[in-house]
Design a protein around this motif. Structure first.
Motif, mmCIF file in Angstrom:
data_model
loop_
_atom_site.group_PDB
_atom_site.id
_atom_site.type_symbol
_atom_site.label_atom_id
_atom_site.label_comp_id
_atom_site.label_asym_id
_atom_site.label_seq_id
_atom_site.Cartn_x
_atom_site.Cartn_y
_atom_site.Cartn_z
ATOM 1 N N ILE A 477 -59.042 -3.277 26.872
ATOM 2 C CA ILE A 477 -59.373 -2.997 25.466
ATOM 3 C C ILE A 477 -58.891 -4.144 24.583
ATOM 4 C CG2 ILE A 477 -58.865 -1.492 23.487
ATOM 5 C CD1 ILE A 477 -58.311 0.743 25.641
ATOM 6 N N ILE A 478 -57.617 -4.489 24.751
ATOM 7 C CA ILE A 478 -56.989 -5.517 23.918
ATOM 8 C C ILE A 478 -57.686 -6.859 24.114
ATOM 9 C CG2 ILE A 478 -54.850 -6.874 23.782
ATOM 10 C CD1 ILE A 478 -53.397 -4.095 24.084
ATOM 11 N N ASP A 479 -58.024 -7.168 25.365
ATOM 12 C CA ASP A 479 -58.717 -8.426 25.670
ATOM 13 C C ASP A 479 -60.108 -8.451 25.037
ATOM 14 O OD1 ASP A 479 -58.717 -10.926 27.053
ATOM 15 O OD2 ASP A 479 -60.104 -10.068 28.518
ATOM 16 N N THR A 480 -60.835 -7.320 25.139
ATOM 17 C CA THR A 480 -62.203 -7.243 24.596
ATOM 18 C C THR A 480 -62.210 -7.402 23.080
ATOM 19 O OG1 THR A 480 -62.829 -5.769 26.410
ATOM 20 C CG2 THR A 480 -64.298 -5.799 24.507
ATOM 21 N N LEU A 481 -61.295 -6.733 22.393
ATOM 22 C CA LEU A 481 -61.240 -6.828 20.925
ATOM 23 C C LEU A 481 -61.078 -8.284 20.476
ATOM 24 C CD1 LEU A 481 -58.973 -3.779 19.962
ATOM 25 C CD2 LEU A 481 -61.444 -3.970 19.686
ATOM 26 N N GLN A 482 -60.301 -9.040 21.233
ATOM 27 C CA GLN A 482 -60.091 -10.452 20.862
ATOM 28 C C GLN A 482 -61.289 -11.319 21.256
ATOM 29 O OE1 GLN A 482 -55.768 -11.823 21.489
ATOM 30 N NE2 GLN A 482 -55.922 -9.981 22.731
ATOM 31 N N LYS A 483 -61.797 -11.098 22.477
ATOM 32 C CA LYS A 483 -62.944 -11.898 22.951
ATOM 33 C C LYS A 483 -64.153 -11.745 22.048
ATOM 34 C CE LYS A 483 -62.338 -12.518 27.935
ATOM 35 N NZ LYS A 483 -62.636 -11.916 29.242
ATOM 36 N N ARG A 484 -64.372 -10.517 21.560
ATOM 37 C CA ARG A 484 -65.546 -10.253 20.715
ATOM 38 C C ARG A 484 -65.313 -10.655 19.263
ATOM 39 N NH1 ARG A 484 -68.048 -6.384 24.460
ATOM 40 N NH2 ARG A 484 -68.150 -7.869 26.157
ATOM 41 N N GLY A 485 -64.074 -11.079 18.968
ATOM 42 C CA GLY A 485 -63.785 -11.518 17.603
ATOM 43 C C GLY A 485 -63.640 -10.378 16.609
ATOM 44 N N TYR A 486 -63.359 -9.159 17.101
ATOM 45 C CA TYR A 486 -63.205 -8.020 16.185
ATOM 46 C C TYR A 486 -61.811 -8.007 15.552
ATOM 47 C CZ TYR A 486 -67.397 -6.194 18.502
ATOM 48 O OH TYR A 486 -68.643 -6.033 19.004
ATOM 49 N N ALA A 487 -60.840 -8.529 16.297
ATOM 50 C CA ALA A 487 -59.466 -8.617 15.791
ATOM 51 C C ALA A 487 -58.790 -9.789 16.491
ATOM 52 C CB ALA A 487 -58.710 -7.326 16.080
ATOM 53 N N SER A 488 -57.820 -10.375 15.802
ATOM 54 C CA SER A 488 -57.084 -11.486 16.418
ATOM 55 C C SER A 488 -55.601 -11.165 16.410
ATOM 56 C CB SER A 488 -57.343 -12.783 15.655
ATOM 57 O OG SER A 488 -57.012 -12.615 14.282
ATOM 58 N N LEU A 489 -54.890 -11.728 17.388
ATOM 59 C CA LEU A 489 -53.433 -11.578 17.446
ATOM 60 C C LEU A 489 -52.826 -12.803 16.778
ATOM 61 C CD1 LEU A 489 -52.322 -10.243 20.948
ATOM 62 C CD2 LEU A 489 -51.695 -9.298 18.742
ATOM 63 N N GLU A 490 -52.141 -12.583 15.674
ATOM 64 C CA GLU A 490 -51.558 -13.703 14.920
ATOM 65 C C GLU A 490 -50.096 -13.420 14.614
ATOM 66 O OE1 GLU A 490 -53.963 -14.594 11.475
ATOM 67 O OE2 GLU A 490 -55.822 -14.165 12.576
ATOM 68 N N LYS A 491 -49.331 -14.489 14.360
ATOM 69 C CA LYS A 491 -47.907 -14.322 14.034
ATOM 70 C C LYS A 491 -47.767 -13.493 12.770
ATOM 71 C CE LYS A 491 -45.764 -18.315 16.218
ATOM 72 N NZ LYS A 491 -45.020 -19.562 15.993
ATOM 73 N N ALA A 492 -46.818 -12.560 12.793
ATOM 74 C CA ALA A 492 -46.603 -11.659 11.648
ATOM 75 C C ALA A 492 -46.188 -12.445 10.407
ATOM 76 C CB ALA A 492 -45.546 -10.621 11.996
ATOM 77 N N SER A 493 -45.452 -13.549 10.612
ATOM 78 C CA SER A 493 -45.075 -14.431 9.499
ATOM 79 C C SER A 493 -44.764 -15.804 10.086
ATOM 80 C CB SER A 493 -43.845 -13.883 8.770
ATOM 81 O OG SER A 493 -42.722 -13.926 9.642
ATOM 82 N N GLU A 494 -44.555 -16.778 9.228
ATOM 83 C CA GLU A 494 -44.290 -18.139 9.706
ATOM 84 C C GLU A 494 -43.034 -18.212 10.556
ATOM 85 O OE1 GLU A 494 -44.395 -21.125 6.652
ATOM 86 O OE2 GLU A 494 -46.362 -20.467 5.930
ATOM 87 N N THR A 495 -42.052 -17.398 10.212
ATOM 88 C CA THR A 495 -40.771 -17.449 10.942
ATOM 89 C C THR A 495 -40.743 -16.507 12.144
ATOM 90 O OG1 THR A 495 -39.923 -15.812 9.382
ATOM 91 C CG2 THR A 495 -39.416 -18.120 8.915
ATOM 92 N N SER A 496 -41.697 -15.574 12.201
ATOM 93 C CA SER A 496 -41.661 -14.541 13.253
ATOM 94 C C SER A 496 -42.335 -15.023 14.540
ATOM 95 C CB SER A 496 -42.378 -13.290 12.750
ATOM 96 O OG SER A 496 -42.526 -12.361 13.793
ATOM 97 N N LYS A 497 -41.794 -14.567 15.684
ATOM 98 C CA LYS A 497 -42.424 -14.827 16.977
ATOM 99 C C LYS A 497 -43.390 -13.704 17.335
ATOM 100 C CE LYS A 497 -38.704 -17.543 19.087
ATOM 101 N NZ LYS A 497 -37.640 -17.546 20.109
ATOM 102 N N THR A 498 -43.217 -12.564 16.652
ATOM 103 C CA THR A 498 -44.034 -11.373 16.944
ATOM 104 C C THR A 498 -45.470 -11.573 16.481
ATOM 105 O OG1 THR A 498 -42.068 -10.033 16.579
ATOM 106 C CG2 THR A 498 -44.160 -8.863 16.649
#
Length: 504
Positions: A477-498
């Motif tokens: 599910i998580i892989d598909t959402l990103q591959k299809r461009g529906y959602a992206s995983l991005e850093k929560a903030s400039e200082t955060s690793k999450t």
């Protein structure tokens, strides 16, 4: 000529199992599913929706050569065993193989094992059973729902909003992400303040929080209200009560697929897809200096159950390594929708410590194996024990509260402290009715926070709690959402690793 043919799903698994079974056996791989729903018929569904949803299957184009090879091996074999994975998909694969190889589905030719070790494989060979048609029908139903929703809804969406696809589970996961984003956008920040007493005694500093004003919980909305309360902190700070109690902290349960993915995400920084890929390799078998060994049990499980034999071995290991006082008892808690088809994810051999096999593992394998090993061992150890002290301090009609704790027995922390932080917050020695001399009242400004965006771990936890999808589908599910461009995983903030999900 090999007399017995065993068909598994994965090529890497076949080498390990063939070694265990010996020269009389040939172990070959179907490389996953050999059949899928056809794309013919009404709306290209491969399902006759007008006649009891009758599915129509065909051999997948890329599997025609594999099926040809399997037929050749089958024609020379005295008997054939179907050893696909021990889940619904595996049961369906066994059924499709039986059909394309003209085997009798009433024969006891289906074997199931949950770990790839010599004893488990030999035991499974002694107990072949019929293909479980209930499991097959369950997989068929799910696959047909995928096809109907996938084809019909995807076509509509492609026409209307040019999106690439919709899916039975990915659409729900995407809705959760979008709903959370809308909550964040609609969120209105509010200011609030807190009051604290910075206390010092015998060079030991501690902080007490204002918890009551005239017997009620304070709500301090702005700086003026905070200043007014600080001005009331004029009298003596008296220790009005001290309470001491013992607190126990239970170890967490052994891993299911979901909790393994969550913990690997937060503790190791692994994405769900990476976690499953590394776990799959360890399940299928690692070369430990000439011997292929499956290191963990089947990595798709929603159960926290451990086998009696493993529990017995683990308790002996704990006694011999850490002492009898560290041996705990079995904790098990399965949800109402748990299938409990397999054990929890655990090491196949508790005596195979991470350090003893480190040289044979990649860094990722070592880190994940260490986590699985520690979690399983910890789950069978005693609770950690703390002495907790709670103190109430009064000043006029204001009441402050402070607490501290000391670990008196480390219990399961002996093996899990690397993954679960705990700190002793100590208070100085205090007496009831004592007047504290060195106290400075302070105020802090705060603002309410919007709900946090989903991390991979948080999304998986939410999907599981809402009974959406199955353990094996989360990574996809998580892989598909990103591959299809529906959602992206991005850093929560400039200082955060999450990294968090942001919908497109």
């Amino acid at each position: 000529m090999k007399k017995h043919l065993v068909i598994v799903e994965s090529p890497s698994k076949s080498k390990t199992i063939e070694k265990y079974l010996g020269k009389e056996y040939r172990v070959v791989s179907s490389k996953g599913h050999v059949c899928d729903l056809a794309t013919s018929g009404k709306e290209g569904l491969g399902i006759d929706v007008d006649h009891d949803f009758e599915p129509k299957y065909k051999i997948s184009k890329e599997k025609k050569e594999v099926v040809k090879e399997l037929k050749e091996y089958a024609s020379k074999a005295q008997d054939i065993y179907l050893a696909s994975d021990p889940d619904r998909e595996g049961e369906a694969i066994a059924w499709h193989l039986a059909r394309v190889l003209d085997l009798n589905t009433e024969d006891n030719n289906r074997i199931v094992f949950h770990e790839i070790t010599k004893p488990a494989i030999l035991e499974a060979m002694k107990e072949p059973r019929k293909i479980d048609m209930d499991l097959v029908k369950s997989q068929e139903t799910r696959r047909m729902l995928d096809r109907i929703i996938g084809f019909k809804l995807s076509k509509l969406l492609q026409n209307k909003i040019q999106s690439k696809s919709a899916g039975r589970v990915q659409s729900v996961a995407l809705k959760l992400i979008v709903d959370r984003e809308n909550e964040i956008k609609a969120f209105k920040q509010e200011e609030y303040w807190t009051i604290h007493a910075q206390c010092k005694k015998q060079n030991k500093a501690f902080e007490a929080d204002l918890v009551k004003v005239e017997g009620k919980k304070p709500k301090i909305k702005n700086e003026e209200e905070a200043k007014a309360l600080l001005e009331r902190c004029s009298g003596e700070y008296i220790v009005s009560s001290i309470s001491k109690k013992q607190k126990k902290k239970q170890p967490k349960l052994p891993f299911t697929t979901s909790t393994m993915q969550q913990e690997a995400s937060t503790k190791l920084g692994f994405g769900a897809k990476k976690t499953m890929s590394v776990a799959q390799k360890m399940y299928e078998g690692i070369d430990l200096g000439g011997n292929m060994e499956g290191l963990i049990t089947y990595m798709r499980s929603d159960s926290t159950r451990l086998s009696d034999i493993f529990v017995s071995d683990a308790k002996k290991f704990i006694t011999n390594t850490y002492g009898k006082e560290y041996v705990g008892h079995v904790h098990q808690k399965n949800g109402k929708n748990t299938q409990d088809a397999h054990e929890a994810i655990r090491p196949t051999n508790i005596n195979r410590t991470p350090e003893s096999i480190k040289d044979h593992l990649t860094n990722d394998q070592y880190r994940l194996y260490s986590l699985i090993y520690a979690r399983t061992l910890a789950s069978l150890m005693k609770d950690a024990v703390y002495d907790v002290t709670s103190v109430k301090i009064t000043n006029n009609d204001l009441e402050f509260s402070a607490s501290g704790q000391t670990m008196t027995f480390d219990g399961y922390y002996k093996v899990y402290s690397k993954y679960e932080k705990q700190s002793d917050a100590l208070l100085p020695k205090l007496e009831e009715n004592e007047v504290l001399k060195n106290v400075t009242p302070t105020s802090k400004q705060h603002f309410t926070e919007p709900p946090a965006r989903y991390t991979e771990a948080r999304l998986i936890k939410d999907l599981e709690e809402k009974s959406i999808g199955r353990p094996s589908t989360y990574a996809t599910i998580i892989d598909t959402l990103q591959k299809r461009g529906y959602a992206s995983l991005e850093k929560a903030s400039e200082t955060s690793k999450t990294k968090v999900f942001i919908p497109s």
